[in-house]
Motif scaffolding. Sequence first.
Motif, PDB file in Angstrom:
ATOM      1  N   SER A  87       5.962  -4.057  19.247  1.00 55.92           N
ATOM      2  CA  SER A  87       7.001  -3.054  19.073  1.00 55.92           C
ATOM      3  C   SER A  87       6.428  -1.646  18.989  1.00 55.92           C
ATOM      4  O   SER A  87       7.163  -0.668  19.014  1.00 55.92           O
TER       5      SER A  87
ATOM      6  N   GLY B 217      17.003  -7.995  21.129  1.00 50.92           N
ATOM      7  CA  GLY B 217      15.839  -8.732  20.666  1.00 50.92           C
ATOM      8  C   GLY B 217      14.553  -8.343  21.355  1.00 50.92           C
ATOM      9  O   GLY B 217      13.477  -8.787  20.959  1.00 50.92           O
TER      10      GLY B 217
ATOM     11  N   ILE C 194      16.359  -7.041  13.856  1.00 51.52           N
ATOM     12  CA  ILE C 194      15.071  -7.324  14.502  1.00 51.52           C
ATOM     13  C   ILE C 194      14.015  -7.626  13.446  1.00 51.52           C
ATOM     14  O   ILE C 194      13.202  -8.545  13.596  1.00 51.52           O
TER      15      ILE C 194
END
Length: 256
Positions: free
Chosen positions: A34, A104, A144
Amino acid sequence: MVCKFCGAPSAEGAMVCSACLGKLSGELVLREWSADPRSDVRSLGFRSACLRVGPSSQGEVLLGRGVDPYLLVERTLQSEDRSHLPTVLDHYLAGAGLGLHLMGDEQVPLRAKLRDLVQIPDNHDYQGERWGRALLRLGNLLAISARDASRLPLGEEGRRQAFAERAARAMDLYRRAGEVSELSEIARANLAMLRHWGGEHEAALNELKELANTEGVRVQLAKAYWELGMEDQAAEAVSSAEDIEGAILRLRRGCQ
């Protein structure tokens, strides 16, 4: 097993003891991928304060108010007039890679300030679609984090606890955002995705199929199918997308 942090005994399958697990409470947990800086439009030079600073004869640089998204969020929170907070917060979260639809595969840059942002709805409330959009994005961030926390080696009970804590906060934000009529279906779809990650697959799929009258929800439905190994149904869900190539790329991105 023993705790990797303090060395105390931990439950079977858990690399963290119960005492250290408590320290995770309230923390945002995001997967390492991420941190991809490409997901932050400011890294491309879009309204970036740091890229506007050039050679100067002065000994220091004062940024002042500026138009950099987070500077605006911080300054607005400190101001007596916070009427523009929904707009600047929504702008900042959108630039950080958080869409309105929970997919997602969001690649959110890891920043310490994100934890402060998810606390904002606890102390502020506004009316209107812009505030609802900000709530959706913050809810997606918490959702998330709930999913990623549930994949940590915390043991069965620890994973369930980590997911439930963050999911409850996300659900509350979705509920508040759903009070805005224009956003109610997106809020329901995001909640369905969260339920899917929590193991309520059949109920989540039924809800998404009922709401699949927009491209965003159809991609969410396809994502849920794909994660369950139902690739044919996933392909069918995105077959009517206007940007079929983009939908397929989005479908495959971030899936394991």
